[in-house]
Motif scaffolding. Sequence first.
Motif, PDB file in Angstrom:
ATOM      1  N   ASN A 190      61.139 -41.825 -12.180  1.00 59.74           N
ATOM      2  CA  ASN A 190      62.041 -42.506 -11.245  1.00 59.74           C
ATOM      3  C   ASN A 190      61.946 -41.926  -9.839  1.00 59.74           C
ATOM      4  OD1 ASN A 190      62.996 -44.288 -13.137  1.00 59.74           O
ATOM      5  ND2 ASN A 190      64.972 -43.282 -13.436  1.00 59.74           N
ATOM      6  N   GLN A 191      61.802 -40.615  -9.737  1.00 63.32           N
ATOM      7  CA  GLN A 191      61.674 -39.980  -8.421  1.00 63.32           C
ATOM      8  C   GLN A 191      60.414 -40.472  -7.712  1.00 63.32           C
ATOM      9  OE1 GLN A 191      61.846 -35.961  -9.908  1.00 63.32           O
ATOM     10  NE2 GLN A 191      63.971 -35.673  -9.266  1.00 63.32           N
ATOM     11  N   ALA A 216      60.164 -47.276 -16.976  1.00 67.53           N
ATOM     12  CA  ALA A 216      61.125 -47.435 -15.892  1.00 67.53           C
ATOM     13  C   ALA A 216      61.615 -48.864 -15.872  1.00 67.53           C
ATOM     14  CB  ALA A 216      60.494 -47.062 -14.550  1.00 67.53           C
ATOM     15  N   SER A 276      66.815 -47.793 -12.919  1.00 72.76           N
ATOM     16  CA  SER A 276      67.804 -47.305 -13.888  1.00 72.76           C
ATOM     17  C   SER A 276      67.553 -45.849 -14.257  1.00 72.76           C
ATOM     18  CB  SER A 276      67.777 -48.150 -15.160  1.00 72.76           C
ATOM     19  OG  SER A 276      68.003 -49.509 -14.873  1.00 72.76           O
ATOM     20  N   SER A 277      68.591 -45.032 -14.171  1.00 69.82           N
ATOM     21  CA  SER A 277      68.484 -43.634 -14.590  1.00 69.82           C
ATOM     22  C   SER A 277      68.901 -43.460 -16.047  1.00 69.82           C
ATOM     23  CB  SER A 277      69.329 -42.731 -13.693  1.00 69.82           C
ATOM     24  OG  SER A 277      70.677 -43.173 -13.649  1.00 69.82           O
ATOM     25  N   TYR A 278      69.832 -44.285 -16.489  1.00 70.97           N
ATOM     26  CA  TYR A 278      70.265 -44.300 -17.889  1.00 70.97           C
ATOM     27  C   TYR A 278      70.847 -45.674 -18.156  1.00 70.97           C
ATOM     28  CZ  TYR A 278      74.915 -43.645 -15.855  1.00 70.97           C
ATOM     29  OH  TYR A 278      76.072 -43.801 -15.112  1.00 70.97           O
ATOM     30  N   PHE A 290      68.055 -42.898 -22.108  1.00 67.22           N
ATOM     31  CA  PHE A 290      67.821 -42.302 -20.794  1.00 67.22           C
ATOM     32  C   PHE A 290      66.394 -42.601 -20.344  1.00 67.22           C
ATOM     33  CE2 PHE A 290      71.137 -39.788 -22.767  1.00 67.22           C
ATOM     34  CZ  PHE A 290      72.041 -39.579 -21.737  1.00 67.22           C
ATOM     35  N   ASN A 300      63.352 -39.133 -15.452  1.00 66.72           N
ATOM     36  CA  ASN A 300      63.808 -38.822 -14.104  1.00 66.72           C
ATOM     37  C   ASN A 300      62.644 -38.555 -13.148  1.00 66.72           C
ATOM     38  OD1 ASN A 300      66.126 -38.403 -12.334  1.00 66.72           O
ATOM     39  ND2 ASN A 300      65.450 -36.284 -12.206  1.00 66.72           N
ATOM     40  N   ILE A 313      68.877 -45.555  -7.224  1.00 71.71           N
ATOM     41  CA  ILE A 313      68.769 -45.058  -8.587  1.00 71.71           C
ATOM     42  C   ILE A 313      70.187 -44.907  -9.128  1.00 71.71           C
ATOM     43  CG2 ILE A 313      68.212 -43.058 -10.038  1.00 71.71           C
ATOM     44  CD1 ILE A 313      65.761 -42.570  -8.501  1.00 71.71           C
TER      45      ILE A 313
END
Length: 332
Positions: free
Chosen positions: A207-208, A286, A175-177, A201, A204, A224
């Motif tokens: 997540n990367q 995350a 999930s990004s947001y 949020f 990021n 993502i």
Amino acid sequence: MKCDCDYILSNEDWDPHYQNCSTIWNKNYGTPSPKNADGTFNLTNKHLEQLDVDILYHLGLDNKNYDLPKMFGDVKFVCMGGTKYRMKEFASYVAKALNIECKDPVNLTKHSHRYAMYKVGPIISVNHGIGIPSMSVLLQEVIKLLSYAKAKDPIIFRIGTCGGLDIPPGSVVISSYALNGTLEKTYDVPVLGEMRKIPSFFDNRLNQEILHVASEVKGFTTFIGGTMAADDFYRGQGRLDGPFCDYTEEDKLSFINKLVKMGVKNIEMEATAFAAMTREAGLRSADICVTFVNRLKGDQVTPTKAQLLEWQERPMLVVTKYISKYYERLSK
């Protein structure tokens, strides 16, 4: 302001900082970061300082009668998921994968009769039930636990299952947001009779790193994207198979397609509160879920039990592989 990111993985193409880096925190909030120089973090609620003892009721623990720094001070990762069975399974799974001695995980919160928490090395595995109310109770007490224990730079993962949007069942979504039921990127909670909207949020940069690790795993695709967190399993998610339904299939598909166009990849029931609370606490987190159904093609979960069990292990595999990267870095 000096960067205090404790990078797990490195790549010059990724975001240069985690969202809880002091440099980012000061820029976004204009206030001192909750993080201390040694990686521990402070709780922002000053009322807690007036308590002789803080009882973490739903965990069956407190910060006076238990030596929380001794019990949990080494914690680096917390992994949360819905059921007690799944999180006991994850504790055994991660112990075996990382060669951590653990014959039979012990429930450290059994006296509370609410949740089940297991500890394997520097990893906590704990269940949070289903939906935001149950999850948020657990999460807030875990945040206090980590602060009292003086855990350094902890990372919290939520693993679970979800409905996918225009992606194959068995896919993994990071999930990004998170969107609420009215498609706002906030966790909405009534406080003292007024609605608070807290941004939802995810980190990021984290997540990367997770996507990079997931891309090394064969057999499924990881995406993502946005996540909708519903307050209800049936009407709240636009399902047609609940006991009540006052809209048409065309209405449902129009709504689902609207989400797809917004970049939303899945629907579950916890992401807004999870993103908002960890972000507000100054912690990295995350949300990693596997899809059981493509909601554009139906609402019922139809794969076999064996298939569902195999899919359910995919978020565990991704998180465990990420944690192994942390161990690899320590050994260098």
